[in-house]
Design a protein around this motif. Structure first.
Motif, PDB file in Angstrom:
ATOM      1  N   UNK A  36       1.051  -1.326  -0.263  1.00 32.63           N
ATOM      2  CA  UNK A  36      -0.188   0.473  -0.361  1.00 32.63           C
ATOM      3  C   UNK A  36       0.578   1.518   0.053  1.00 32.63           C
ATOM      4  N   UNK A  37       1.999   1.008   0.841  1.00 27.21           N
ATOM      5  CA  UNK A  37       2.805   1.809   0.875  1.00 27.21           C
ATOM      6  C   UNK A  37       3.209   2.356  -1.075  1.00 27.21           C
ATOM      7  N   UNK A  38       3.884   1.686  -1.529  1.00 27.14           N
ATOM      8  CA  UNK A  38       4.144   2.140  -2.546  1.00 27.14           C
ATOM      9  C   UNK A  38       2.939   1.772  -3.915  1.00 27.14           C
ATOM     10  N   UNK A  39       2.268   1.659  -3.650  1.00 23.89           N
ATOM     11  CA  UNK A  39       1.251   2.754  -4.379  1.00 23.89           C
ATOM     12  C   UNK A  39       0.754   3.882  -4.332  1.00 23.89           C
ATOM     13  N   UNK A  40       0.908   4.642  -2.879  1.00 23.44           N
ATOM     14  CA  UNK A  40       0.885   5.851  -2.349  1.00 23.44           C
ATOM     15  C   UNK A  40       2.105   6.322  -2.845  1.00 23.44           C
ATOM     16  N   UNK A  41       3.194   6.150  -2.763  1.00 24.50           N
ATOM     17  CA  UNK A  41       4.294   6.354  -3.545  1.00 24.50           C
ATOM     18  C   UNK A  41       4.735   6.650  -4.911  1.00 24.50           C
ATOM     19  N   UNK A  42       4.201   5.462  -5.494  1.00 29.04           N
ATOM     20  CA  UNK A  42       3.624   5.678  -7.460  1.00 29.04           C
ATOM     21  C   UNK A  42       2.645   6.736  -7.420  1.00 29.04           C
ATOM     22  N   UNK A  43       1.290   7.353  -6.710  1.00 26.11           N
ATOM     23  CA  UNK A  43       0.986   8.439  -7.250  1.00 26.11           C
ATOM     24  C   UNK A  43       1.050   9.720  -6.881  1.00 26.11           C
ATOM     25  N   UNK A  44       2.129   9.274  -5.677  1.00 28.59           N
ATOM     26  CA  UNK A  44       2.635  10.590  -5.981  1.00 28.59           C
ATOM     27  C   UNK A  44       3.793  11.093  -7.147  1.00 28.59           C
ATOM     28  N   UNK A  45       4.835  10.342  -7.965  1.00 28.86           N
ATOM     29  CA  UNK A  45       5.187  10.045  -9.051  1.00 28.86           C
ATOM     30  C   UNK A  45       4.119  10.123 -10.582  1.00 28.86           C
ATOM     31  N   UNK A  46       3.225   9.969  -9.966  1.00 25.37           N
ATOM     32  CA  UNK A  46       2.307   9.398 -11.042  1.00 25.37           C
ATOM     33  C   UNK A  46       1.374  11.442 -11.150  1.00 25.37           C
ATOM     34  N   UNK A  47       1.016  12.074 -10.537  1.00 29.12           N
ATOM     35  CA  UNK A  47       0.316  12.836 -10.259  1.00 29.12           C
ATOM     36  C   UNK A  47       1.840  14.385 -10.543  1.00 29.12           C
ATOM     37  N   UNK A  48       2.706  14.170 -10.211  1.00 30.26           N
ATOM     38  CA  UNK A  48       3.334  14.876 -10.825  1.00 30.26           C
ATOM     39  C   UNK A  48       4.480  14.813 -12.613  1.00 30.26           C
TER      40      UNK A  48
ATOM     41  N   UNK B 146     -10.894  -2.403  -3.298  1.00 29.05           N
ATOM     42  CA  UNK B 146      -9.975  -1.642  -2.284  1.00 29.05           C
ATOM     43  C   UNK B 146      -8.702  -0.642  -2.192  1.00 29.05           C
ATOM     44  N   UNK B 147      -8.929  -0.278  -3.818  1.00 27.96           N
ATOM     45  CA  UNK B 147      -7.154   0.413  -4.144  1.00 27.96           C
ATOM     46  C   UNK B 147      -8.053   1.418  -4.187  1.00 27.96           C
ATOM     47  N   UNK B 148      -9.475   1.879  -4.155  1.00 29.95           N
ATOM     48  CA  UNK B 148      -9.913   3.147  -4.845  1.00 29.95           C
ATOM     49  C   UNK B 148     -10.358   3.690  -2.926  1.00 29.95           C
ATOM     50  N   UNK B 149     -10.356   2.790  -2.637  1.00 33.24           N
ATOM     51  CA  UNK B 149     -10.690   3.509  -1.120  1.00 33.24           C
ATOM     52  C   UNK B 149      -9.766   3.218   0.179  1.00 33.24           C
ATOM     53  N   UNK B 150      -8.914   2.668  -0.023  1.00 31.60           N
ATOM     54  CA  UNK B 150      -7.375   2.950   0.643  1.00 31.60           C
ATOM     55  C   UNK B 150      -6.558   3.957   0.020  1.00 31.60           C
ATOM     56  N   UNK B 151      -6.459   3.823  -1.406  1.00 34.26           N
ATOM     57  CA  UNK B 151      -5.047   5.031  -1.976  1.00 34.26           C
ATOM     58  C   UNK B 151      -6.277   5.702  -2.813  1.00 34.26           C
ATOM     59  N   UNK B 152      -7.446   6.505  -2.865  1.00 34.11           N
ATOM     60  CA  UNK B 152      -8.427   7.217  -3.923  1.00 34.11           C
ATOM     61  C   UNK B 152      -7.041   8.164  -4.598  1.00 34.11           C
ATOM     62  N   UNK B 153      -7.032   8.760  -6.141  1.00 31.68           N
ATOM     63  CA  UNK B 153      -6.701   9.180  -6.684  1.00 31.68           C
ATOM     64  C   UNK B 153      -7.689   9.986  -7.872  1.00 31.68           C
ATOM     65  N   UNK B 154      -7.054  11.267  -8.612  1.00 31.58           N
ATOM     66  CA  UNK B 154      -8.072  11.595  -9.539  1.00 31.58           C
ATOM     67  C   UNK B 154      -7.226  10.876 -10.770  1.00 31.58           C
ATOM     68  N   UNK B 155      -6.568   9.898 -10.609  1.00 27.94           N
ATOM     69  CA  UNK B 155      -6.029   9.339 -11.301  1.00 27.94           C
ATOM     70  C   UNK B 155      -6.524   7.577 -11.943  1.00 27.94           C
TER      71      UNK B 155
ATOM     72  N   UNK C 253       5.594   5.825   2.620  1.00 22.40           N
ATOM     73  CA  UNK C 253       5.187   6.768   1.335  1.00 22.40           C
ATOM     74  C   UNK C 253       5.591   7.773   1.404  1.00 22.40           C
ATOM     75  N   UNK C 254       6.112   7.681   0.075  1.00 24.99           N
ATOM     76  CA  UNK C 254       7.179   8.837  -0.195  1.00 24.99           C
ATOM     77  C   UNK C 254       6.097  10.508  -0.529  1.00 24.99           C
TER      78      UNK C 254
END
Length: 274
Positions: free
Chosen positions: A15-27, A72-81, A144-145
């Motif tokens: 889950x921490x990896x998913x959140x990190x990837x989301x920060x990278x993706x957002x940028x 599950x992913x949508x609930x625990x790590x919501x993101x725009x993309x 998560x970074x």
């Protein structure tokens, strides 16, 4: 950077990896592919549909993951993309690497440990195998970074020719975050180098990358790993880049350093193989 692959096994580290990837993706705007592998020694993808019916347990796990994962992913790590999701059956490290190849991924982000991890153990075996065989850079995390974490990084190396090739593989990531790069040479008794030698190697390394902000550091310690940990702690740096090459090479640190850093610290470790 166009594509990031993230293995997800429902563990806290993934889950921490998913959140990190989301920060990278957002940028960066990169697409995220989340791959969940149901472990099995069966070469599932080569089986006929009829043969697959002989493994009802695997089919049940597949259908369960297919039903639960999106919500599950949508609930625990919501993101725009939206996150693209794949569910595969087989040997985890083999299928993770297969997805990397199929997607031509620019980066693989995964948790330092997987499902079933017990505190105090070494890093996960899947990560160890992926580190050794991945064709793209691998960012392993325990936590998560966030965007601020990516503002500065330690690039720990002996700054031989392979180091510059490795840097080229992650330059797009460095540019996206306008990261200040702290070049770090850990001087140890076994591999001592003079200040002039190190400065010459670092100056050669930075040549041609004038648009990037570099800082040069020499840190003395008895062991490379401890030197990296102490340096990053002193400079409030959350992640480190290591160049992983052949074990006979003297121009880069070994994958074993990556593993030890993940075991001893909370650093994010980006391993780049050349």
């Amino acid at each position: 950077m166009k594509t990031i692959v993230v293995p997800f096994d429902f563990s806290s580290y993934s889950l921490e990896a998913v959140k990190t990837a989301q920060k990278l993706s957002a940028k960066s705007g990169a697409e995220i592919i989340c791959v969940t592998v149901i472990p099995s020694e069966v070469d599932w993808e080569k089986l006929s549909e009829e043969a697959k019916t002989k493994y009802p347990d695997l089919l049940e796990q597949y259908e369960e993951a297919k039903e639960l994962l999106p919500g599950y992913i949508r609930d625990i790590a919501p993101a725009k993309v939206p996150i693209l999701q794949q569910i595969r059956i087989g040997m985890p490290h083999e299928l993770i690497l297969r997805v990397v190849e199929e997607s031509k991924a620019d980066l693989l982000v995964l948790g330092a440990h997987g499902k079933g991890y017990t505190e105090g153990n070494f890093i996960g075996s899947t990560l160890q195998k992926v580190l050794r065989k991945s064709t793209c850079p691998v960012l392993a995390v325990k936590e998560a970074m966030n965007g601020n974490d990516f503002k500065k990084v330690a690039f720990a190396s002996n700054f031989g020719p392979s180091s510059k090739n490795a840097f080229d593989k992650i330059k797009s990531l460095i540019k996206v975050f306008r990261t200040s790069v702290h070049l770090l040479y850990v001087n140890t008794p076994e591999h001592f180098a003079s200040s002039d030698e190190i400065a010459q190697s670092m100056n050669s390394f930075t040549h041609g990358n004038e648009e990037i902000v570099f800082h040069q550091h020499v840190f003395n310690d008895k062991e490379v790993e401890n030197g990296i940990i102490h340096f990053t702690s002193n400079h409030d740096i959350a992640w480190v880049v290591l160049v992983s090459g052949k074990r006979s090479s003297s121009s880069s640190y070994l994958i074993g350093t990556t593993e030890t850093l993940l075991y001893k610290s909370k650093l994010g470790v980006l391993s780049v193989t050349v």
